[in-house]
Design an enzyme around this catalytic site. Structure first.
Site, PDB file in Angstrom:
ATOM      1  NE  ARG A  24      -4.250  -1.279   0.100  1.00 55.11           N
ATOM      2  CZ  ARG A  24      -5.200  -1.280  -0.813  1.00 55.11           C
ATOM      3  NH1 ARG A  24      -5.064  -0.533  -1.897  1.00 55.11           N
ATOM      4  NH2 ARG A  24      -6.277  -2.007  -0.674  1.00 55.11           N
ATOM      5  CB  VAL A  88      -3.744   5.759   5.404  1.00 50.96           C
ATOM      6  CG1 VAL A  88      -3.927   7.269   5.472  1.00 50.96           C
ATOM      7  CG2 VAL A  88      -2.320   5.459   4.932  1.00 50.96           C
ATOM      8  CD  GLU A 161     -13.943 -17.222  17.767  1.00 48.79           C
ATOM      9  OE1 GLU A 161     -15.150 -17.441  18.019  1.00 48.79           O
ATOM     10  OE2 GLU A 161     -13.499 -17.098  16.605  1.00 48.79           O
ATOM     11  CD  GLU A 177      -6.311   0.682  14.777  1.00 46.66           C
ATOM     12  OE1 GLU A 177      -6.181   0.404  15.994  1.00 46.66           O
ATOM     13  OE2 GLU A 177      -5.432   1.240  14.114  1.00 46.66           O
ATOM     14  CB  SER A 201     -11.679  -3.478   5.190  1.00 44.22           C
ATOM     15  OG  SER A 201     -11.266  -3.997   6.438  1.00 44.22           O
ATOM     16  CG  ASP A 202     -13.411  -6.585   8.428  1.00 40.07           C
ATOM     17  OD1 ASP A 202     -12.340  -6.066   8.058  1.00 40.07           O
ATOM     18  OD2 ASP A 202     -13.646  -6.902   9.598  1.00 40.07           O
TER      19      ASP A 202
HETATM   20  N1  HPA Z   1     -10.071  -6.580  13.378  1.00 46.40           N
HETATM   21  C1  HPA Z   1      -8.935  -5.933  13.605  1.00 46.40           C
HETATM   22  N2  HPA Z   1      -8.349  -5.201  12.699  1.00 46.40           N
HETATM   23  C2  HPA Z   1      -8.943  -5.064  11.504  1.00 46.40           C
HETATM   24  C3  HPA Z   1     -10.129  -5.697  11.215  1.00 46.40           C
HETATM   25  C4  HPA Z   1     -10.723  -6.485  12.206  1.00 46.40           C
HETATM   26  O1  HPA Z   1     -11.759  -7.072  11.988  1.00 46.40           O
HETATM   27  N3  HPA Z   1     -10.464  -5.395   9.940  1.00 46.40           N
HETATM   28  C5  HPA Z   1      -9.492  -4.592   9.476  1.00 46.40           C
HETATM   29  N4  HPA Z   1      -8.570  -4.396  10.426  1.00 46.40           N
END
Ligand code: HPA
Length: 232
Positions: A24, A88, A161, A177, A201-202
Protein backbone atom coordinates in the site's frame (compact mmCIF):
# COMPACT_ATOMS: atom_id res chain seq x y z
CA UNK A 1 20.42 3.69 8.90
CA UNK A 2 18.46 2.16 11.75
CA UNK A 3 17.91 -1.51 12.50
CA UNK A 4 14.71 -1.68 10.44
CA UNK A 5 14.93 1.28 8.07
CA UNK A 6 17.83 1.27 5.63
CA UNK A 7 17.71 4.98 4.81
CA UNK A 8 19.93 7.97 5.43
CA UNK A 9 18.88 10.90 7.60
CA UNK A 10 17.10 13.29 5.27
CA UNK A 11 15.74 10.55 2.99
CA UNK A 12 12.42 10.60 4.85
CA UNK A 13 10.06 13.59 4.83
CA UNK A 14 8.80 15.32 7.99
CA UNK A 15 5.30 14.21 7.06
CA UNK A 16 4.53 10.55 6.56
CA UNK A 17 1.58 8.30 5.78
CA UNK A 18 1.62 4.92 7.51
CA UNK A 19 -0.28 2.04 5.91
CA UNK A 20 0.09 -1.37 7.53
CA UNK A 21 0.80 -3.05 4.20
CA UNK A 22 4.09 -2.13 2.49
CA UNK A 23 2.52 -2.69 -0.93
CA UNK A 24 0.00 0.00 0.00
CA UNK A 25 2.93 2.33 0.66
CA UNK A 26 4.09 1.57 -2.88
CA UNK A 27 0.57 2.11 -4.25
CA UNK A 28 0.33 5.49 -2.46
CA UNK A 29 3.71 6.55 -3.86
CA UNK A 30 2.83 5.43 -7.40
CA UNK A 31 -0.61 7.05 -7.41
CA UNK A 32 -0.12 10.25 -5.38
CA UNK A 33 3.57 11.22 -5.30
CA UNK A 34 5.58 13.04 -7.95
CA UNK A 35 9.07 11.54 -8.45
CA UNK A 36 8.80 8.87 -5.73
CA UNK A 37 12.02 7.29 -4.48
CA UNK A 38 12.06 4.05 -2.49
CA UNK A 39 14.27 4.48 0.58
CA UNK A 40 13.68 1.18 2.35
CA UNK A 41 13.56 -2.49 1.40
CA UNK A 42 14.61 -4.06 4.72
CA UNK A 43 12.20 -6.99 5.38
CA UNK A 44 10.27 -5.76 2.31
CA UNK A 45 8.76 -3.10 4.57
CA UNK A 46 8.88 -0.54 1.77
CA UNK A 47 9.09 3.20 2.33
CA UNK A 48 8.95 5.94 -0.31
CA UNK A 49 9.50 9.70 -0.44
CA UNK A 50 8.05 12.01 -3.08
CA UNK A 51 6.20 15.27 -3.59
CA UNK A 52 2.48 15.98 -3.16
CA UNK A 53 1.26 19.41 -4.32
CA UNK A 54 4.73 20.87 -3.75
CA UNK A 55 5.18 19.28 -0.31
CA UNK A 56 7.74 16.61 0.54
CA UNK A 57 5.99 13.51 1.88
CA UNK A 58 6.76 9.87 2.65
CA UNK A 59 4.78 6.63 2.94
CA UNK A 60 6.06 3.77 5.09
CA UNK A 61 4.60 0.32 5.78
CA UNK A 62 4.35 -0.54 9.48
CA UNK A 63 3.21 -4.16 9.51
CA UNK A 64 0.33 -5.30 11.67
CA UNK A 65 -0.15 -4.75 15.40
CA UNK A 66 1.27 -2.40 17.99
CA UNK A 67 4.64 -4.21 18.33
CA UNK A 68 5.44 -3.96 14.61
CA UNK A 69 4.16 -0.39 14.24
CA UNK A 70 6.12 0.66 17.34
CA UNK A 71 9.41 -0.47 15.82
CA UNK A 72 8.95 1.65 12.69
CA UNK A 73 7.37 4.67 14.34
CA UNK A 74 10.00 4.84 17.11
CA UNK A 75 12.77 4.86 14.49
CA UNK A 76 10.88 7.44 12.37
CA UNK A 77 10.40 9.78 15.34
CA UNK A 78 13.75 9.25 17.03
CA UNK A 79 16.19 8.84 14.19
CA UNK A 80 14.49 10.39 11.16
CA UNK A 81 12.83 13.38 12.83
CA UNK A 82 9.35 12.69 11.45
CA UNK A 83 6.98 15.36 12.83
CA UNK A 84 3.57 14.36 11.44
CA UNK A 85 2.40 10.75 11.06
CA UNK A 86 -0.96 9.72 9.65
CA UNK A 87 -1.93 6.08 9.77
CA UNK A 88 -4.07 5.11 6.78
CA UNK A 89 -5.50 1.67 7.30
CA UNK A 90 -8.50 -0.57 7.34
CA UNK A 91 -10.68 -1.41 10.31
CA UNK A 92 -13.51 -3.71 11.31
CA UNK A 93 -16.77 -1.79 11.79
CA UNK A 94 -18.98 -2.13 14.86
CA UNK A 95 -21.78 0.11 16.16
CA UNK A 96 -23.14 2.66 13.72
CA UNK A 97 -20.49 2.32 11.02
CA UNK A 98 -21.18 0.88 7.57
CA UNK A 99 -18.93 -0.92 5.14
CA UNK A 100 -16.67 1.56 3.25
CA UNK A 101 -17.21 4.43 5.73
CA UNK A 102 -14.16 6.41 6.81
CA UNK A 103 -13.43 6.50 10.54
CA UNK A 104 -11.33 9.37 11.89
CA UNK A 105 -10.02 8.23 15.27
CA UNK A 106 -10.24 10.76 18.09
CA UNK A 107 -8.88 8.26 20.63
CA UNK A 108 -8.11 4.58 20.86
CA UNK A 109 -8.89 2.16 23.68
CA UNK A 110 -6.84 -1.01 23.78
CA UNK A 111 -6.31 -4.45 25.26
CA UNK A 112 -2.60 -4.22 24.39
CA UNK A 113 -0.43 -4.03 27.50
CA UNK A 114 2.25 -1.88 25.92
CA UNK A 115 1.09 1.56 27.05
CA UNK A 116 0.57 0.32 30.62
CA UNK A 117 4.12 -0.94 30.66
CA UNK A 118 5.27 2.55 29.74
CA UNK A 119 3.00 4.25 32.34
CA UNK A 120 3.61 1.73 35.10
CA UNK A 121 0.01 0.51 35.09
CA UNK A 122 -1.87 3.78 34.67
CA UNK A 123 -4.62 3.81 32.01
CA UNK A 124 -3.30 6.47 29.64
CA UNK A 125 -5.84 7.73 27.03
CA UNK A 126 -4.09 7.96 23.64
CA UNK A 127 -5.62 10.78 21.59
CA UNK A 128 -5.20 12.20 18.09
CA UNK A 129 -3.59 15.55 17.35
CA UNK A 130 -6.51 17.98 17.34
CA UNK A 131 -5.36 20.14 14.40
CA UNK A 132 -4.85 17.09 12.19
CA UNK A 133 -8.19 15.68 13.28
CA UNK A 134 -10.01 18.94 12.53
CA UNK A 135 -8.28 19.21 9.13
CA UNK A 136 -9.19 15.62 8.26
CA UNK A 137 -12.84 16.24 9.17
CA UNK A 138 -12.86 19.36 6.98
CA UNK A 139 -11.26 17.41 4.09
CA UNK A 140 -13.73 14.54 4.47
CA UNK A 141 -16.64 17.02 4.28
CA UNK A 142 -15.26 18.60 1.11
CA UNK A 143 -14.65 15.15 -0.36
CA UNK A 144 -18.24 14.08 0.34
CA UNK A 145 -17.29 10.70 1.83
CA UNK A 146 -19.35 9.11 4.62
CA UNK A 147 -17.24 9.55 7.71
CA UNK A 148 -17.43 9.15 11.49
CA UNK A 149 -15.32 10.81 14.17
CA UNK A 150 -14.95 9.08 17.52
CA UNK A 151 -13.27 6.38 19.52
CA UNK A 152 -11.84 3.20 18.06
CA UNK A 153 -10.15 0.23 19.75
CA UNK A 154 -6.71 -1.19 19.08
CA UNK A 155 -6.91 -4.92 19.73
CA UNK A 156 -4.15 -7.52 19.91
CA UNK A 157 -6.30 -10.25 18.33
CA UNK A 158 -7.69 -10.12 14.79
CA UNK A 159 -9.58 -13.39 15.40
CA UNK A 160 -11.26 -12.54 18.70
CA UNK A 161 -13.88 -14.94 20.07
CA UNK A 162 -14.22 -13.09 23.39
CA UNK A 163 -16.98 -10.70 24.55
CA UNK A 164 -14.66 -7.70 24.25
CA UNK A 165 -16.40 -6.40 21.15
CA UNK A 166 -19.80 -6.33 22.93
CA UNK A 167 -18.32 -4.15 25.66
CA UNK A 168 -16.62 -1.84 23.16
CA UNK A 169 -19.80 -1.51 21.11
CA UNK A 170 -21.84 -0.71 24.23
CA UNK A 171 -19.37 2.10 24.95
CA UNK A 172 -19.85 3.62 21.50
CA UNK A 173 -16.56 2.47 19.98
CA UNK A 174 -16.84 2.72 16.17
CA UNK A 175 -14.29 0.25 14.87
CA UNK A 176 -11.44 -2.07 15.74
CA UNK A 177 -7.96 -2.19 14.29
CA UNK A 178 -4.53 -3.14 15.63
CA UNK A 179 -2.14 -0.16 15.74
CA UNK A 180 -3.50 3.24 16.81
CA UNK A 181 -3.14 3.22 20.61
CA UNK A 182 0.58 2.56 20.05
CA UNK A 183 0.91 5.31 17.43
CA UNK A 184 -0.85 7.94 19.55
CA UNK A 185 1.17 7.10 22.66
CA UNK A 186 4.45 7.28 20.74
CA UNK A 187 3.43 10.65 19.28
CA UNK A 188 2.72 11.93 22.80
CA UNK A 189 6.03 10.57 24.06
CA UNK A 190 8.06 12.22 21.30
CA UNK A 191 5.79 15.31 21.08
CA UNK A 192 4.83 14.75 17.46
CA UNK A 193 1.50 14.97 15.62
CA UNK A 194 -0.42 11.79 14.82
CA UNK A 195 -3.79 10.78 13.41
CA UNK A 196 -5.43 7.55 12.28
CA UNK A 197 -7.90 7.46 9.42
CA UNK A 198 -9.27 4.08 8.43
CA UNK A 199 -11.85 2.68 6.06
CA UNK A 200 -14.25 0.01 7.22
CA UNK A 201 -13.15 -3.06 5.25
CA UNK A 202 -15.32 -5.55 7.11
CA UNK A 203 -18.29 -5.53 9.46
CA UNK A 204 -17.51 -7.57 12.55
CA UNK A 205 -21.11 -8.60 13.28
CA UNK A 206 -22.43 -9.44 9.84
CA UNK A 207 -19.11 -10.58 8.31
CA UNK A 208 -19.79 -8.38 5.27
CA UNK A 209 -16.50 -7.59 3.50
CA UNK A 210 -15.49 -5.13 0.80
CA UNK A 211 -14.35 -6.39 -2.58
CA UNK A 212 -10.78 -5.70 -3.72
CA UNK A 213 -12.15 -3.02 -6.09
CA UNK A 214 -14.13 -1.34 -3.29
CA UNK A 215 -11.12 -1.43 -1.01
CA UNK A 216 -9.07 0.33 -3.66
CA UNK A 217 -11.71 3.03 -4.27
CA UNK A 218 -12.20 3.56 -0.52
CA UNK A 219 -8.48 3.64 0.02
CA UNK A 220 -8.06 6.33 -2.65
CA UNK A 221 -10.61 8.62 -0.95
CA UNK A 222 -8.94 8.07 2.42
CA UNK A 223 -5.46 8.94 1.08
CA UNK A 224 -6.82 12.13 -0.45
CA UNK A 225 -8.34 13.09 2.92
CA UNK A 226 -5.08 12.21 4.72
CA UNK A 227 -2.88 14.23 2.34
CA UNK A 228 -5.19 17.24 2.45
CA UNK A 229 -5.19 17.07 6.27
CA UNK A 230 -1.40 16.72 6.41
CA UNK A 231 -0.79 19.90 4.42
CA UNK A 232 -3.84 21.98 5.45
N1 HPA B 1 -10.07 -6.58 13.38
C1 HPA B 1 -8.93 -5.93 13.60
N2 HPA B 1 -8.35 -5.20 12.70
C2 HPA B 1 -8.94 -5.06 11.50
C3 HPA B 1 -10.13 -5.70 11.22
C4 HPA B 1 -10.72 -6.48 12.21
O1 HPA B 1 -11.76 -7.07 11.99
N3 HPA B 1 -10.46 -5.39 9.94
C5 HPA B 1 -9.49 -4.59 9.48
N4 HPA B 1 -8.57 -4.40 10.43
Amino acid sequence: MTTHIGANRGDIAETILLPGDPLRAQWIAENFFESPVRYNTVRNMFGFTGIYKGNRVSAQGTGMGVPSLSIYVTELFKDFDVQTAIRVGTCGGIGKTKLRDIVIAMASSTDSGINRRITGGLDYAPVADYELLASAVAAAKVHGVDYHVGGIATMDLFYDESRALDVLESLGVLAVEMETSGLYRLAAQYQRRALTICTVSDMIRTHEVTTAQERETGFKAMIEVALEAAFA
